[in-house]
Scaffold this motif. Structure first.
Motif, PDB file in Angstrom:
ATOM      1  N   SER A   1       5.501  -3.751 -20.432  1.00 41.59           N
ATOM      2  CA  SER A   1       5.787  -3.918 -19.006  1.00 41.59           C
ATOM      3  C   SER A   1       4.874  -4.964 -18.369  1.00 41.59           C
ATOM      4  O   SER A   1       5.272  -5.645 -17.430  1.00 41.59           O
ATOM      5  N   ILE A   2       3.662  -5.091 -18.891  1.00 40.93           N
ATOM      6  CA  ILE A   2       2.771  -6.142 -18.387  1.00 40.93           C
ATOM      7  C   ILE A   2       3.345  -7.512 -18.736  1.00 40.93           C
ATOM      8  O   ILE A   2       3.385  -8.424 -17.901  1.00 40.93           O
ATOM      9  N   LYS A   3       3.823  -7.638 -19.968  1.00 39.45           N
ATOM     10  CA  LYS A   3       4.434  -8.892 -20.411  1.00 39.45           C
ATOM     11  C   LYS A   3       5.674  -9.210 -19.568  1.00 39.45           C
ATOM     12  O   LYS A   3       5.860 -10.349 -19.104  1.00 39.45           O
ATOM     13  N   ASP A   4       6.508  -8.187 -19.343  1.00 45.57           N
ATOM     14  CA  ASP A   4       7.722  -8.386 -18.542  1.00 45.57           C
ATOM     15  C   ASP A   4       7.382  -8.729 -17.093  1.00 45.57           C
ATOM     16  O   ASP A   4       8.058  -9.550 -16.451  1.00 45.57           O
ATOM     17  N   SER A   5       6.330  -8.099 -16.573  1.00 49.57           N
ATOM     18  CA  SER A   5       5.896  -8.359 -15.192  1.00 49.57           C
ATOM     19  C   SER A   5       5.404  -9.799 -15.048  1.00 49.57           C
ATOM     20  O   SER A   5       5.698 -10.473 -14.045  1.00 49.57           O
ATOM     21  N   LYS A   6       4.673 -10.263 -16.046  1.00 48.08           N
ATOM     22  CA  LYS A   6       4.186 -11.650 -16.005  1.00 48.08           C
ATOM     23  C   LYS A   6       5.360 -12.634 -15.939  1.00 48.08           C
ATOM     24  O   LYS A   6       5.309 -13.631 -15.210  1.00 48.08           O
ATOM     25  N   LYS A   7       6.418 -12.325 -16.679  1.00 46.53           N
ATOM     26  CA  LYS A   7       7.587 -13.192 -16.674  1.00 46.53           C
ATOM     27  C   LYS A   7       8.225 -13.244 -15.280  1.00 46.53           C
ATOM     28  O   LYS A   7       8.570 -14.328 -14.777  1.00 46.53           O
ATOM     29  N   ILE A   8       8.364 -12.062 -14.654  1.00 51.42           N
ATOM     30  CA  ILE A   8       8.941 -11.991 -13.302  1.00 51.42           C
ATOM     31  C   ILE A   8       8.072 -12.754 -12.311  1.00 51.42           C
ATOM     32  O   ILE A   8       8.568 -13.516 -11.469  1.00 51.42           O
ATOM     33  N   ILE A   9       6.758 -12.562 -12.422  1.00 56.01           N
ATOM     34  CA  ILE A   9       5.818 -13.203 -11.499  1.00 56.01           C
ATOM     35  C   ILE A   9       5.842 -14.722 -11.661  1.00 56.01           C
ATOM     36  O   ILE A   9       5.847 -15.470 -10.671  1.00 56.01           O
ATOM     37  N   LYS A  10       5.865 -15.181 -12.893  1.00 55.08           N
ATOM     38  CA  LYS A  10       5.894 -16.631 -13.143  1.00 55.08           C
ATOM     39  C   LYS A  10       7.166 -17.267 -12.590  1.00 55.08           C
ATOM     40  O   LYS A  10       7.152 -18.395 -12.084  1.00 55.08           O
ATOM     41  N   GLU A  11       8.269 -16.544 -12.679  1.00 59.29           N
ATOM     42  CA  GLU A  11       9.539 -17.074 -12.169  1.00 59.29           C
ATOM     43  C   GLU A  11       9.588 -17.070 -10.640  1.00 59.29           C
ATOM     44  O   GLU A  11      10.080 -18.020 -10.020  1.00 59.29           O
ATOM     45  N   PHE A  12       9.051 -16.007 -10.032  1.00 53.78           N
ATOM     46  CA  PHE A  12       9.111 -15.883  -8.572  1.00 53.78           C
ATOM     47  C   PHE A  12       8.018 -16.675  -7.869  1.00 53.78           C
ATOM     48  O   PHE A  12       8.194 -17.155  -6.751  1.00 53.78           O
ATOM     49  N   LYS A  13       6.841 -16.781  -8.531  1.00 52.71           N
ATOM     50  CA  LYS A  13       5.690 -17.519  -7.983  1.00 52.71           C
ATOM     51  C   LYS A  13       5.227 -16.982  -6.619  1.00 52.71           C
ATOM     52  O   LYS A  13       5.211 -17.704  -5.612  1.00 52.71           O
ATOM     53  N   PRO A  14       4.852 -15.704  -6.537  1.00 58.39           N
ATOM     54  CA  PRO A  14       4.421 -15.132  -5.253  1.00 58.39           C
ATOM     55  C   PRO A  14       3.057 -15.641  -4.806  1.00 58.39           C
ATOM     56  O   PRO A  14       2.225 -16.045  -5.636  1.00 58.39           O
ATOM     57  N   ASP A  15       2.842 -15.621  -3.499  1.00 60.92           N
ATOM     58  CA  ASP A  15       1.529 -15.962  -2.940  1.00 60.92           C
ATOM     59  C   ASP A  15       0.593 -14.762  -2.990  1.00 60.92           C
ATOM     60  O   ASP A  15      -0.633 -14.922  -3.001  1.00 60.92           O
ATOM     61  N   VAL A  16       1.171 -13.563  -2.968  1.00 62.44           N
ATOM     62  CA  VAL A  16       0.379 -12.340  -3.022  1.00 62.44           C
ATOM     63  C   VAL A  16       1.236 -11.229  -3.615  1.00 62.44           C
ATOM     64  O   VAL A  16       2.473 -11.236  -3.464  1.00 62.44           O
ATOM     65  N   VAL A  17       0.590 -10.279  -4.305  1.00 58.19           N
ATOM     66  CA  VAL A  17       1.282  -9.135  -4.894  1.00 58.19           C
ATOM     67  C   VAL A  17       0.641  -7.855  -4.374  1.00 58.19           C
ATOM     68  O   VAL A  17      -0.598  -7.725  -4.391  1.00 58.19           O
ATOM     69  N   MET A  18       1.475  -6.919  -3.897  1.00 54.48           N
ATOM     70  CA  MET A  18       0.956  -5.648  -3.404  1.00 54.48           C
ATOM     71  C   MET A  18       1.592  -4.485  -4.150  1.00 54.48           C
ATOM     72  O   MET A  18       2.809  -4.431  -4.316  1.00 54.48           O
ATOM     73  N   GLY A  19       0.755  -3.541  -4.585  1.00 53.12           N
ATOM     74  CA  GLY A  19       1.228  -2.320  -5.219  1.00 53.12           C
ATOM     75  C   GLY A  19       0.986  -1.139  -4.303  1.00 53.12           C
ATOM     76  O   GLY A  19      -0.077  -1.039  -3.678  1.00 53.12           O
ATOM     77  N   THR A  20       1.969  -0.239  -4.222  1.00 62.20           N
ATOM     78  CA  THR A  20       1.839   0.910  -3.325  1.00 62.20           C
ATOM     79  C   THR A  20       1.797   2.241  -4.070  1.00 62.20           C
ATOM     80  O   THR A  20       1.899   3.300  -3.467  1.00 62.20           O
ATOM     81  N   GLY A  21       1.637   2.175  -5.401  1.00 60.94           N
ATOM     82  CA  GLY A  21       1.499   3.417  -6.153  1.00 60.94           C
ATOM     83  C   GLY A  21       2.660   3.666  -7.101  1.00 60.94           C
ATOM     84  O   GLY A  21       3.724   3.053  -6.998  1.00 60.94           O
ATOM     85  N   GLY A  22       2.440   4.589  -8.024  1.00 61.63           N
ATOM     86  CA  GLY A  22       3.429   4.845  -9.062  1.00 61.63           C
ATOM     87  C   GLY A  22       3.096   4.008 -10.283  1.00 61.63           C
ATOM     88  O   GLY A  22       2.463   2.947 -10.181  1.00 61.63           O
ATOM     89  N   TYR A  23       3.514   4.482 -11.451  1.00 61.27           N
ATOM     90  CA  TYR A  23       3.169   3.803 -12.698  1.00 61.27           C
ATOM     91  C   TYR A  23       3.649   2.365 -12.742  1.00 61.27           C
ATOM     92  O   TYR A  23       2.990   1.489 -13.306  1.00 61.27           O
ATOM     93  N   VAL A  24       4.783   2.098 -12.114  1.00 60.68           N
ATOM     94  CA  VAL A  24       5.325   0.752 -12.177  1.00 60.68           C
ATOM     95  C   VAL A  24       4.385  -0.271 -11.557  1.00 60.68           C
ATOM     96  O   VAL A  24       4.236  -1.397 -12.049  1.00 60.68           O
ATOM     97  N   SER A  25       3.698   0.115 -10.484  1.00 67.22           N
ATOM     98  CA  SER A  25       2.813  -0.840  -9.811  1.00 67.22           C
ATOM     99  C   SER A  25       1.577  -1.158 -10.642  1.00 67.22           C
ATOM    100  O   SER A  25       0.966  -2.219 -10.473  1.00 67.22           O
ATOM    101  N   ALA A  26       1.207  -0.264 -11.569  1.00 67.09           N
ATOM    102  CA  ALA A  26       0.045  -0.524 -12.424  1.00 67.09           C
ATOM    103  C   ALA A  26       0.270  -1.767 -13.263  1.00 67.09           C
ATOM    104  O   ALA A  26      -0.586  -2.670 -13.332  1.00 67.09           O
ATOM    105  N   ALA A  27       1.423  -1.846 -13.905  1.00 68.72           N
ATOM    106  CA  ALA A  27       1.730  -2.994 -14.758  1.00 68.72           C
ATOM    107  C   ALA A  27       1.883  -4.274 -13.948  1.00 68.72           C
ATOM    108  O   ALA A  27       1.367  -5.333 -14.319  1.00 68.72           O
ATOM    109  N   VAL A  28       2.589  -4.170 -12.819  1.00 69.61           N
ATOM    110  CA  VAL A  28       2.887  -5.360 -12.013  1.00 69.61           C
ATOM    111  C   VAL A  28       1.615  -5.951 -11.405  1.00 69.61           C
ATOM    112  O   VAL A  28       1.367  -7.163 -11.494  1.00 69.61           O
TER     113      VAL A  28
END
Length: 364
Positions: free
Chosen positions: A80-107
């Protein structure tokens, strides 16, 4: 401006992220967003309806007991970390925020590794495993309860509050109690056990329905869909009819109803408490016993210790002690006002503004 948010599993993790998106959209109409969740979580149903681009990764939590399934958990986390990196590289966000839950750990961890500015938002007074883990890597930790600060690095903590509080404050006051056949000018207790209802609360309420129907104050009681027929049948069997007592399965417009009541009886989830404090509502809190680390009790105590709320343990709950607390508060104007004032003193009605400011600071 590009913002990527992630959080899942429960509404308490999802709604703060959605509130942030709504606010930034108002201030920056050209901003772009991406929400990363799982295809099994509640976020997969809620987020797409808000018109927010939605991507998924596969992840699961650890079993607390020894289990071969935990090997799969480790594998999925790394993937999921690898998959998250792919999403992030494609979207190119200025900031990333996690609000909890296992999914936000990887992202959020993936964003950190890619050197993207990161924030985690902790809704409870005692943080979950995910945000404790992420606090070592993120730039900022936004908290809703001052008590949560002790669990995180001091130099990263910012008290923002829960955006849900600002949302309910902005709701225009209306005569929404009339839709239930109630009097907008009468003292009102709103009683509910969450969207599904709470069995112990419903049992206690069942024992006092007749007495409540004769009170000077009025009661709006949401049973939850699965309990409604049983309680409605009891009302009919006992011939309980009153303008003071209305029983419904579910309340869809909770925000506007909250603006028209005087006292709330409920569980002690973080979102509910942010609403109560932002609006300055007195409350009787019955923490759910079915949550990790008993965090609802700790949430509730933040209000109980300042006199804004009364605590009833789920194991001690009965019709008699619930009725006593309702009478003590609603039949005494001084007590009701003092509790409401103390609740408001704990509220953060500009929580979303604070969170948006934090995002802006990280982007700059």
């Amino acid at each position: 401006m590009k913002i990527l948010v992630s959080g899942g599993g429960t509404g308490g993790h999802i709604y703060p992220a959605l509130s942030l998106v709504k606010q930034i959209r108002e201030e920056h109409p050209d901003a772009e967003f991406m929400y990363v969740g799982t295809d099994r979580g509640l976020e997969s149903k809620i987020v797409p309806k808000e018109g927010i681009p939605f991507s998924t990764i596969q992840i699961q939590g650890f079993k607390r007991s020894l289990s071969l399934d935990n090997f799969k958990t480790v594998y999925l986390f790394l993937k999921s970390i690898k998959d998250s990196k792919k999403i992030i590289k494609e979207f190119k966000p200025d900031v990333v925020m996690g609000t909890g839950g296992y999914v936000s750990a990887a992202v959020v961890y993936a964003a950190h590794k890619l050197k993207i500015p990161t924030i985690v938002h902790e809704q409870n007074s005692v943080p979950g495993v995910t945000n404790k883990f992420l606090s070592k890597y993120v730039d900022k930790v936004a908290i809703c309860f001052p008590d949560a600060a002790e669990f995180f690095p001091k130099n990263k903590v910012v008290l923002t509050g829960n955006p849900r509080g600002q949302e309910v404050v902005r709701v225009t006051t209306t005569d929404n109690l009339t839709q239930f056949g109630l009097d907008n000018d009468k003292k009102t207790a709103l009683i509910f056990g969450g969207s599904q209802g709470a069995w112990t609360l419903n049992q206690a309420m069942t024992d006092i329905l007749s007495e409540l129907s004769q009170k000077e104050y009025q009661v709006l009681f949401a049973t939850g869909e699965r309990y409604f027929e049983t309680i409605d049948s009891k009302l009919k069997e006992e011939g309980i009819t009153s303008d003071n007592l209305v029983v419904v399965p579910y309340i869809s417009n909770m925000e506007t109803v909250l603006k028209n009541v005087d006292l709330v009886v409920s569980r002690a989830g973080a979102t509910t408490l942010s609403e109560l404090t932002a609006l300055g509502l007195a409350s009787i809190l019955i923490p759910s016993p079915n949550v990790t680390n008993d965090h609802q009790t700790k949430n509730a105590m933040s209000l109980v210790k300042v006199g804004a709320s009364r605590l009833l343990k789920d194991t001690d709950l009965s019709g008699a002690n619930l009725l006593k607390e309702l009478d003590d508060i609603l039949l005494d104007d001084t007590v009701l006002k003092e509790m409401g004032d103390k609740a408001k003193g704990q509220g953060i009605p500009d929580a979303t503004d604070r969170l948006v400011t934090l995002v802006d600071e990280l982007i700059k």
